[in-house]
Design a protein around this motif. Structure first.
Motif, PDB file in Angstrom:
ATOM      1  N   VAL A  77       0.863  -1.190   0.000  1.00  0.00           N
ATOM      2  CA  VAL A  77       0.000   0.000   0.000  1.00  0.00           C
ATOM      3  C   VAL A  77       0.893   1.232   0.000  1.00  0.00           C
ATOM      4  O   VAL A  77       1.584   1.518   0.977  1.00  0.00           O
ATOM      5  N   SER A  78       0.890   1.955  -1.119  1.00  0.00           N
ATOM      6  CA  SER A  78       1.744   3.124  -1.256  1.00  0.00           C
ATOM      7  C   SER A  78       1.022   4.375  -0.754  1.00  0.00           C
ATOM      8  O   SER A  78      -0.130   4.636  -1.132  1.00  0.00           O
ATOM      9  N   VAL A  79       1.696   5.133   0.119  1.00  0.00           N
ATOM     10  CA  VAL A  79       1.108   6.349   0.707  1.00  0.00           C
ATOM     11  C   VAL A  79       1.998   7.539   0.351  1.00  0.00           C
ATOM     12  O   VAL A  79       3.197   7.532   0.641  1.00  0.00           O
ATOM     13  N   GLU A  80       1.413   8.548  -0.281  1.00  0.00           N
ATOM     14  CA  GLU A  80       2.152   9.761  -0.636  1.00  0.00           C
ATOM     15  C   GLU A  80       1.423  10.966  -0.044  1.00  0.00           C
ATOM     16  O   GLU A  80       0.236  11.186  -0.313  1.00  0.00           O
ATOM     17  N   ASP A  81       2.123  11.740   0.761  1.00  0.00           N
ATOM     18  CA  ASP A  81       1.522  12.915   1.400  1.00  0.00           C
ATOM     19  C   ASP A  81       1.554  14.115   0.454  1.00  0.00           C
ATOM     20  O   ASP A  81       2.582  14.402  -0.170  1.00  0.00           O
ATOM     21  N   THR A  82       0.414  14.792   0.304  1.00  0.00           N
ATOM     22  CA  THR A  82       0.306  15.982  -0.537  1.00  0.00           C
ATOM     23  C   THR A  82      -0.349  17.098   0.279  1.00  0.00           C
ATOM     24  O   THR A  82      -0.809  16.875   1.409  1.00  0.00           O
ATOM     25  N   ASP A  83      -0.406  18.260  -0.315  1.00  0.00           N
ATOM     26  CA  ASP A  83      -1.044  19.395   0.376  1.00  0.00           C
ATOM     27  C   ASP A  83      -2.529  19.133   0.600  1.00  0.00           C
ATOM     28  O   ASP A  83      -3.143  19.730   1.511  1.00  0.00           O
ATOM     29  N   ASP A  84      -3.111  18.278  -0.236  1.00  0.00           N
ATOM     30  CA  ASP A  84      -4.552  17.981  -0.120  1.00  0.00           C
ATOM     31  C   ASP A  84      -4.812  16.721   0.718  1.00  0.00           C
ATOM     32  O   ASP A  84      -5.948  16.233   0.734  1.00  0.00           O
ATOM     33  N   GLY A  85      -3.777  16.209   1.350  1.00  0.00           N
ATOM     34  CA  GLY A  85      -3.940  14.979   2.142  1.00  0.00           C
ATOM     35  C   GLY A  85      -3.159  13.836   1.534  1.00  0.00           C
ATOM     36  O   GLY A  85      -2.421  14.001   0.566  1.00  0.00           O
ATOM     37  N   ALA A  86      -3.322  12.661   2.121  1.00  0.00           N
ATOM     38  CA  ALA A  86      -2.564  11.493   1.680  1.00  0.00           C
ATOM     39  C   ALA A  86      -3.217  10.856   0.448  1.00  0.00           C
ATOM     40  O   ALA A  86      -4.444  10.668   0.394  1.00  0.00           O
ATOM     41  N   THR A  87      -2.375  10.538  -0.552  1.00  0.00           N
ATOM     42  CA  THR A  87      -2.823   9.794  -1.729  1.00  0.00           C
ATOM     43  C   THR A  87      -2.413   8.326  -1.530  1.00  0.00           C
ATOM     44  O   THR A  87      -1.256   8.032  -1.218  1.00  0.00           O
ATOM     45  N   VAL A  88      -3.374   7.427  -1.724  1.00  0.00           N
ATOM     46  CA  VAL A  88      -3.152   6.016  -1.427  1.00  0.00           C
ATOM     47  C   VAL A  88      -3.319   5.186  -2.693  1.00  0.00           C
ATOM     48  O   VAL A  88      -4.268   5.369  -3.459  1.00  0.00           O
TER      49      VAL A  88
END
Length: 494
Positions: free
Chosen positions: A481-492
């Motif tokens: 499960v890949s999690v990337e933090d962005t300004d709009d929240g976490a993208t999963v």
């Protein structure tokens, strides 16, 4: 494309060229049924199972025979133990049923036949008679021994020299033999108490007097030696010459060396073209073994982890490589299986939804399916490299997750082909069971748990506990499960 295998006899990886591609003859050395099977035995079973599954998938016609050794002093040593019975035959029947149950629990494809020693004594006696008549074996004290010096290629499999070999067999046999390395084909009488008690549990009372089954023979009442059984059963159910002989690495010498000698001396033909030996499963730096007491039974492992995790563990390392059993390797196998199962279920759910359409084509997904099939086949053709084959399916799992997470309009054909690849390659070849009763409920639960972990991680980030949040992200990524933090929240991406 050419299939390659590692041949112990030649010491090289070589092209597999069967005499008859429509009738490939495979023999696997089975278990001596004196105890419950452990994961070390299961590694051989599963690797052999995948080999024959792959050959069938690749278009070969395969006949597979795996023996059951139900006549042995180790079996006699269990006589009288609680619940096992008071005869060798009763003990053997108990553990033979246990082996069959374990094989079914592991989803092994059934061999064409599982011959037992006890039902092939006439064939064994005939084979020994042929060796005596040909001058390769001799009678001594109502026993019969193979004369290793008469067979010029003795030692070719294991790379040993006859004059440098340690004596074979118990001390009581040495006075009867012409050479210390000669081995017994037929043993006079039953199992002596000394031989049985060597293998007997300390908490059991010692046995006295000869025990075990015996049969009449031209040399007197007795029982077959260990090595002659496999030659007789392979020749009976396959042929004098076979394509592949599979066994554990610990059987190279003396068992398989002796098989070659007695088989080729009797028939005048090359016994097996390719000798494939599965490296041992180790725990704490030692081979997993009943005698060492460092084993985990198949039944307990399947009950605790499930058959798919156990199979994934055992195919996650190629048969030619050392494999270690530990909490870390079991955890890795669990994560790998869950990634495949989740991707398969997500793909199946997607193509059965109204969001799946005939016209949209995701070139990346379709390319990933084709690459997975190609990489899987290349891995299996390269000496049954199951670890690389699993990696090919994990890459496909990632591609499926990217597609499902990245669009609201699914590519029906691409996902259909992905599901077929999982079920054909992961199911038919690797023996994994994607429809194992968990189904959609398991996938839904897994997704719910992931969402819960993500919520907890976001709470940790909000509270400024970034180290804890990073740890949760790393654990999710280990599960695919890949999690990337962005300004709009976490993208999963699952």
């Amino acid at each position: 494309m050419t299939q390659y295998v590692s041949n112990t006899r030649s010491g090289e990886q070589e092209a597999f060229e069967p005499d008859d591609p429509e009738n490939v003859l495979v023999y696997t050395c089975g278990l001596t049924v004196s105890d419950d099977a452990h994961l070390g035995h299961a590694r051989l079973w599963v690797q052999s199972d995948v080999m024959t599954r792959w050959l069938s998938h690749a278009g070969y016609g395969v006949r597979h025979v795996q023996n059951v050794t139900d006549v042995n002093e180790k079996i006699v040593a269990r006589v009288g133990a609680d619940g096992l019975g008071d005869t060798e035959a009763a003990v053997a029947a108990h553990y033979t049923q246990s082996v069959i149950d374990d094989m079914r629990a592991l989803n092994l494809a059934r061999a064409d036949v599982y011959p037992r020693v006890s039902e092939h004594v006439p064939e064994i006696i005939d084979l020994i008679g042929d060796l005596v008549d040909a001058g390769y074996a001799y009678e001594a004290g109502n026993s019969v021994y193979f004369d290793v010096r008469r067979f010029e290629e003795y030692g070719a499999l294991s790379g040993q020299q006859v004059d440098e070999l340690d004596p074979q067999g118990p001390d009581a046999e040495q006075a009867e033999k012409r050479h210390p390395a000669d081995f017994a084909l037929w043993k006079a009488g039953g199992v002596s108490p000394d031989d049985a008690n060597t293998h007997r549990d300390d908490e059991l009372p010692p046995l006295d007097g000869e025990r075990g089954q015996t049969w009449a023979s031209p040399w007197g009442e007795g029982r077959p030696g260990w090595h002659i059984e496999c030659s007789a059963m392979a020749m009976t159910h396959l042929d004098d010459h076979i394509d592949i002989h599979v066994g554990g690495q610990d059987l190279v010498f003396p068992h398989h060396e002796n098989e070659i000698a007695q088989s080729e001396a009797a028939s005048g033909e090359r016994f097996a073209d390719h000798w494939l030996h599965v490296r041992l499963l180790e725990t704490d730096g030692e081979k997993m073994s009943s005698s060492l007491g460092n084993f985990f039974t198949v039944s307990n492992a399947v009950a605790e982890r499930g058959p798919n995790v156990v199979r994934m563990l055992l195919v996650s390392t190629s048969y030619t490589q050392r494999q270690t059993y530990s909490e870390a390797t079991v955890s890795e196998a669990t994560q790998r299986w869950e990634r495949l199962q989740r991707a398969h279920e997500r793909a199946a759910d997607a193509i059965d939804s109204v969001a799946a359409h005939a016209k949209p084509a995701d070139d990346a997904l379709r390319t990933a399916v084709a690459d997975a099939r190609g990489d899987f086949a290349a891995a299996m053709r390269a000496d049954f490299n199951t670890r690389a084959a699993v990696s090919a399916l994990l890459e496909l799992a990632s591609a499926v997750n990217r597609h499902v997470d990245g669009t609201d309009t699914y590519d029906y054909q691409g996902l259909h082909d992905a599901v077929d690849a999982f079920e054909t390659l992961g199911g038919d070849v690797l023996g994994l069971q994607f429809d194992d009763g968990a189904g959609e409920d398991a996938v839904s639960l897994a997704d719910d748990v992931i969402d819960l972990v993500l919520d907890v991680r976001e709470q940790e980030r909000t509270a400024g506990n970034y180290e804890r949040a990073d740890d949760l992200r790393d654990r999710l990524e280990a599960l695919g499960v890949s999690v990337e933090d962005t300004d709009d929240g976490a993208t999963v991406r699952r």
